[in-house]
Design a protein around this motif. Structure first.
Motif, PDB file in Angstrom:
ATOM      1  N   HIS A 116       0.820  -1.211   0.000  1.00 29.58           N
ATOM      2  CA  HIS A 116       0.000   0.000   0.000  1.00 29.58           C
ATOM      3  C   HIS A 116       0.857   1.265   0.000  1.00 29.58           C
ATOM      4  N   LEU A 117       1.824   1.297   0.913  1.00 26.35           N
ATOM      5  CA  LEU A 117       2.582   2.526   1.116  1.00 26.35           C
ATOM      6  C   LEU A 117       3.440   2.881  -0.095  1.00 26.35           C
ATOM      7  N   MET A 118       3.971   1.885  -0.766  1.00 22.11           N
ATOM      8  CA  MET A 118       4.847   2.140  -1.904  1.00 22.11           C
ATOM      9  C   MET A 118       4.108   2.047  -3.237  1.00 22.11           C
ATOM     10  N   GLY A 119       2.800   1.924  -3.188  1.00 24.67           N
ATOM     11  CA  GLY A 119       2.022   1.863  -4.420  1.00 24.67           C
ATOM     12  C   GLY A 119       1.868   3.230  -5.055  1.00 24.67           C
ATOM     13  N   SER A 120       1.103   3.269  -6.115  1.00 24.74           N
ATOM     14  CA  SER A 120       0.985   4.505  -6.898  1.00 24.74           C
ATOM     15  C   SER A 120      -0.311   5.261  -6.625  1.00 24.74           C
ATOM     16  N   ASP A 121      -1.113   4.793  -5.673  1.00 24.16           N
ATOM     17  CA  ASP A 121      -2.394   5.454  -5.432  1.00 24.16           C
ATOM     18  C   ASP A 121      -2.167   6.873  -4.915  1.00 24.16           C
ATOM     19  N   PRO A 122      -2.762   7.870  -5.541  1.00 21.49           N
ATOM     20  CA  PRO A 122      -2.566   9.253  -5.083  1.00 21.49           C
ATOM     21  C   PRO A 122      -3.094   9.487  -3.674  1.00 21.49           C
ATOM     22  N   GLY A 123      -4.043   8.662  -3.221  1.00 26.08           N
ATOM     23  CA  GLY A 123      -4.555   8.798  -1.871  1.00 26.08           C
ATOM     24  C   GLY A 123      -3.494   8.538  -0.822  1.00 26.08           C
ATOM     25  N   VAL A 124      -2.577   7.609  -1.106  1.00 26.97           N
ATOM     26  CA  VAL A 124      -1.478   7.334  -0.183  1.00 26.97           C
ATOM     27  C   VAL A 124      -0.498   8.493  -0.181  1.00 26.97           C
ATOM     28  N   ARG A 125      -0.186   9.000  -1.352  1.00 27.80           N
ATOM     29  CA  ARG A 125       0.768  10.126  -1.426  1.00 27.80           C
ATOM     30  C   ARG A 125       0.170  11.396  -0.810  1.00 27.80           C
ATOM     31  N   TYR A 126      -1.146  11.500  -0.763  1.00 22.31           N
ATOM     32  CA  TYR A 126      -1.807  12.634  -0.125  1.00 22.31           C
ATOM     33  C   TYR A 126      -1.371  12.743   1.332  1.00 22.31           C
ATOM     34  N   PHE A 127      -1.288  11.589   1.996  1.00 25.73           N
ATOM     35  CA  PHE A 127      -0.898  11.570   3.400  1.00 25.73           C
ATOM     36  C   PHE A 127       0.588  11.255   3.601  1.00 25.73           C
ATOM     37  N   PHE A 128       1.191  10.544   2.647  1.00 28.06           N
ATOM     38  CA  PHE A 128       2.585  10.120   2.803  1.00 28.06           C
ATOM     39  C   PHE A 128       3.412  10.465   1.566  1.00 28.06           C
ATOM     40  N   PRO A 129       3.700  11.739   1.350  1.00 27.04           N
ATOM     41  CA  PRO A 129       4.595  12.089   0.250  1.00 27.04           C
ATOM     42  C   PRO A 129       6.014  11.565   0.484  1.00 27.04           C
ATOM     43  N   ASP A 130       6.339  11.271   1.728  1.00 29.68           N
ATOM     44  CA  ASP A 130       7.652  10.726   2.101  1.00 29.68           C
ATOM     45  C   ASP A 130       7.558   9.216   2.311  1.00 29.68           C
ATOM     46  N   GLN A 131       6.824   8.537   1.448  1.00 31.32           N
ATOM     47  CA  GLN A 131       6.499   7.135   1.651  1.00 31.32           C
ATOM     48  C   GLN A 131       7.733   6.236   1.735  1.00 31.32           C
ATOM     49  N   VAL A 132       8.771   6.521   0.949  1.00 28.04           N
ATOM     50  CA  VAL A 132       9.980   5.693   0.983  1.00 28.04           C
ATOM     51  C   VAL A 132      10.644   5.774   2.352  1.00 28.04           C
ATOM     52  N   LYS A 133      10.780   6.982   2.876  1.00 25.77           N
ATOM     53  CA  LYS A 133      11.392   7.183   4.184  1.00 25.77           C
ATOM     54  C   LYS A 133      10.588   6.502   5.287  1.00 25.77           C
TER      55      LYS A 133
END
Length: 332
Positions: A303-320
């Motif tokens: 989920h966290l490393m996927g491409s869904d924009p909803g995840v990046r909305y809350f986790f732009p620093d998903q890799v970290k």
């Protein structure tokens, strides 16, 4: 989807009840009588009880029919197949005749004055949502609480919902809502775990005023066999799916309304990270620790490393964030 009701809503000149209480029922026959007794004993009696039998095994339907035969305020609505808690609540919302609506889980019970006190507060504060604290009960003992801060907020925004301190409980069961909040804004519960997390912030966003009572009027039954306390790795994976699904629903809702708030994003992250870490700890406690932990981390990573924009909305620093979770689980 097939839904049937064994009691048609009264017609003619009979007035609609002020409050509709929705009780989803599945596998809780042992606790259902205490739940229904506590609702029917409310000091505010102008209510209906919509029991939604979600294809429950056992004799739940017979119990409800018995209550309906003794009290016309009780109504049985049956699903032809099991659809989950979210769908059961939605069935109740659509069947509700009251201008106000509340939800009670069928293994919990209320103090007699709960709806009278919430209604009094709602009228005094001119609020769209009112809430109270709840007691956490196990085998008749109080083992904690779900506290809320008292007072009224004009334009209580989503920003502080997941912040620190006892300000707001995101669950459905300690509240009274204007039914129009759901129907006018097309807000319903998704069929996921953490359906409350995906729904309550949207309702709060539509509410102009929210008021709270610090006193506890609901008893939340803590059960080792409940779905929220299942410690199997399969349930851990499902909880992780539910958390991220809720996050994606919220991101889509607020992005579509251009209602981005950095404060809400940061507070939601402060809520979500301990939830993920709790599931990691559970995975570390099951019998095959190594495999379970990797399955848990992999479920988060998908989920966290996927491409869904909803995840990046809350986790732009998903890799970290993902690297941090993996680093904290490495031995030594």
């Amino acid at each position: 989807m097939t839904v049937s009701s064994e009691a048609a809503a009264p017609g003619g000149a009979e007035p609609a009840p002020l409050i509709s209480v929705v009780v989803p029922v599945y596998g809780t026959e042992a606790y259902l009588p205490q739940c229904l007794d506590s609702i029917l004993a409310q000091t505010h009696a102008n209510l209906e009880v919509l029991c939604v039998d979600d294809c429950s095994p056992g004799n739940a339907a017979e119990i409800i029919r018995d209550y309906a035969g003794r009290d016309a305020r009780v109504r049985l609505i049956s699903h032809a197949e099991n659809q989950g808690l979210g769908s059961a609540r939605n069935t109740g919302i659509r069947a509700a005749r009251g201008a106000l609506i509340g939800f009670v889980d069928s293994d919990d019970w209320l103090e007699p004055e709960m709806y009278a006190r919430l209604l009094e507060l709602m009228e005094r504060a001119q609020a769209d949502i009112v809430q109270c604290s709840a007691a956490r009960m196990s085998e008749g003992r109080n083992i904690g609480s779900y506290p809320v801060s008292g007072g009224t907020r004009t334009r209580y925004t989503i920003h502080s919902m997941f912040g620190e301190g006892p300000t707001f409980v995101g669950a459905a069961w300690n509240k009274l809502y204007k039914t129009s909040l759901f129907l006018d804004n097309d807000i319903f519960y998704p069929d996921i775990l953490f359906e409350d997390v995906a729904t309550t912030p949207r309702l709060v966003h539509c509410a102009k005023r929210i008021a709270s009572l610090p006193e506890s009027y609901l008893n939340y039954r803590y059960r080792d066999d409940s779905i929220v306390n299942d410690i199997s790795i399969a349930r851990v994976e499902k909880r992780i799916d539910g958390l991220f699904s809720a996050m994606i629903i919220l991101a889509g809702y607020f992005a579509a309304r251009r209602a981005y708030s950095l404060e809400f994003v940061l507070n939601f992250r402060r809520y979500l990270m301990p939830q993920l870490e709790r599931n990691i700890r559970i995975a570390q406690e099951v019998e095959d620790r190594g495999e379970a932990l990797e399955r848990c981390l992999r479920a988060i990573e998908v989920h966290l490393m996927g491409s869904d924009p909803g995840v990046r909305y809350f986790f732009p620093d998903q890799v970290k964030v993902m690297q941090g979770l993996r680093n904290r689980t490495r031995p030594g």
